[in-house]
Design an enzyme around this catalytic site. Structure first.
Site, PDB file in Angstrom:
ATOM      1  N   ARG A 239     -41.097  41.301 -32.310  1.00 57.27           N
ATOM      2  CA  ARG A 239     -39.804  41.483 -32.655  1.00 57.27           C
ATOM      3  C   ARG A 239     -40.100  42.418 -34.312  1.00 57.27           C
ATOM      4  O   ARG A 239     -41.009  42.023 -34.517  1.00 57.27           O
ATOM      5  CB  ARG A 239     -38.966  40.115 -33.219  1.00 57.27           C
ATOM      6  CG  ARG A 239     -38.271  38.965 -31.926  1.00 57.27           C
ATOM      7  CD  ARG A 239     -37.174  39.764 -32.171  1.00 57.27           C
ATOM      8  NE  ARG A 239     -36.405  38.439 -31.021  1.00 57.27           N
ATOM      9  CZ  ARG A 239     -36.754  38.166 -29.683  1.00 57.27           C
ATOM     10  NH1 ARG A 239     -37.649  39.420 -28.966  1.00 57.27           N
ATOM     11  NH2 ARG A 239     -36.688  38.343 -28.782  1.00 57.27           N
ATOM     12  N   GLU A 268     -31.844  46.117 -35.427  1.00 58.98           N
ATOM     13  CA  GLU A 268     -31.541  46.471 -33.967  1.00 58.98           C
ATOM     14  C   GLU A 268     -29.917  46.968 -33.825  1.00 58.98           C
ATOM     15  O   GLU A 268     -29.134  45.985 -33.958  1.00 58.98           O
ATOM     16  CB  GLU A 268     -32.439  46.097 -32.558  1.00 58.98           C
ATOM     17  CG  GLU A 268     -33.373  46.312 -32.855  1.00 58.98           C
ATOM     18  CD  GLU A 268     -34.319  45.365 -31.761  1.00 58.98           C
ATOM     19  OE1 GLU A 268     -32.940  45.110 -31.193  1.00 58.98           O
ATOM     20  OE2 GLU A 268     -35.294  45.476 -31.752  1.00 58.98           O
ATOM     21  N   HIS A 287     -36.189  48.065 -27.564  1.00 59.85           N
ATOM     22  CA  HIS A 287     -35.599  46.565 -27.317  1.00 59.85           C
ATOM     23  C   HIS A 287     -35.752  46.558 -25.206  1.00 59.85           C
ATOM     24  O   HIS A 287     -34.288  46.009 -25.188  1.00 59.85           O
ATOM     25  CB  HIS A 287     -34.900  46.364 -27.643  1.00 59.85           C
ATOM     26  CG  HIS A 287     -35.621  43.963 -28.226  1.00 59.85           C
ATOM     27  ND1 HIS A 287     -34.913  43.597 -28.921  1.00 59.85           N
ATOM     28  CD2 HIS A 287     -36.477  43.621 -26.705  1.00 59.85           C
ATOM     29  CE1 HIS A 287     -35.430  42.804 -28.767  1.00 59.85           C
ATOM     30  NE2 HIS A 287     -36.335  42.561 -27.154  1.00 59.85           N
TER      31      HIS A 287
END
Ligand SMILES: O=CC(=O)O
Length: 323
Positions: A239, A268, A287
């Site tokens: 993360r 994000e 991601h």
């Protein structure tokens, strides 16, 4: 008997829903590839017995207070830092995640970042596309070796161990740091346990696979980057919140460390103006750790199976432990 109402927060393929439609009554946010707006989500959960959500949804106290019927939250991710587990537990809401099915795919991606950064794959590809390749020369796009280099894995869970197995195949000595020792990794892969600072000092590749918690927030800060080798490459597939991005930017820009491969960011999505994207020694990905078609499909099926098993009395298959 009335079927439980399940709110699905993102448009997912019909063929995933169909096998479950006899038992579950689905409502879904229909706009392709756009997260459900918060006000719509808050409205929809008022009637929902279950929610299938993604890591883009903040399942916080306010949401749980708005959802009197809610019994199950199936998160389509192995990480669940988007969910307030305490608020869920207070209301006896079961929370499930998607471990195991994504382990190998995420380890593949971590290794892709490791090779991309050390061998300058993206930079070299851009070099050709930009018409810069005029002749071959001995040190053209020369990077650093992978074989024989020490990998330091921070967070030796399932994904960490899978990365270690790949590292073993590449002939890399393996070091790890984890809350608890992992005898299986030590015996089977020859991994050496180290405290965090020692790992930072020793590793050629520092790979973050650690979940985001209050203890790990900004674990990789200025101090941590200063302890790493100047030749170190930092990889993050966990993360973005475990990294102090400003400190990382300075570390990369001032050659405190050599390069970084990042699949995750503090906020994000990011765009081309993000400072880290502008650095040549960084590879940034949106991601996509678990993003193979096979694995994303398995993750959705596991969410569905968790919902079904929770409502038909069998109990969830992969509950998050303290929910
Ligand atoms: O980041 C993705 C996940 O937690 O599954």
């Amino acid at each position: 008997m009335k079927k439980p109402i399940i709110y699905v927060t993102r448009k997912i393929p019909d063929e995933i829903l169909v096998p479950y439609q006899d038992s579950l009554d689905f409502r879904m946010w229909e706009e392709e590839d756009i997260p459900v707006p918060r006000d719509v989500l808050l409205e929809e959960v008022k009637e929902a017995d279950g929610v299938l959500c993604l890591l883009t949804e903040k399942m916080d106290r306010e949401l749980f207070e708005n959802a009197p019927q809610l019994r199950v939250v199936a998160n389509m991710a192995v990480g669940y830092d988007n969910i307030d587990l305490e608020a869920a537990q207070e209301r006896n809401v079961i929370v499930t995640n998607t471990p195991d099915v994504l382990t190998e795919t995420t380890a593949d991606l971590a290794f892709s970042l490791l090779t991309a950064t050390s061998r300058r794959i993206v930079e070299a590809n851009d070099y050709i596309r930009e018409g810069k390749w005029n002749h071959w020369s001995p040190y053209l796009m020369a990077g650093s070796d992978i074989h024989g280099k020490k990998v330091g894995i921070v967070g030796m869970g399932r994904i960490g161990e899978s990365i270690a197995r790949r590292a073993e195949g590449f002939g890399m000595p393996i070091m790890y740091h984890n809350r608890s020792r992992k005898p299986s990794a030590e015996n089977d892969l020859g991994a050496t346990y180290m405290d965090f600072d020692e790992l930072l000092r020793e590793a050629d590749f520092v790979v973050s696979v650690i979940p985001l918690t209050t203890e790990t927030r900004k674990l990789f800060n200025k101090d941590a980057f200063q302890k790493m080798k100047t030749s170190a490459i930092f990889i993050n597939v966990s993360r973005g919140g475990v990294v102090d991005e400003k400190a990382l930017y300075h570390a990369l820009n001032e050659n405190t460390i050599h390069a970084a491969g990042l699949d995750v960011f503090e906020e994000e999505p990011i765009d081309a103006n993000h400072p880290l994207v502008k650095l040549n020694n960084v590879v940034c990905l949106p991601h996509i750790g678990s993003a193979s078609v096979e694995t994303r499909t398995k993750m959705l099926h596991l969410c569905m199976d968790n919902l079904l098993a929770s409502f038909n009395g069998e109990g969830p298959i992969t509950p998050v432990k303290n929910s």
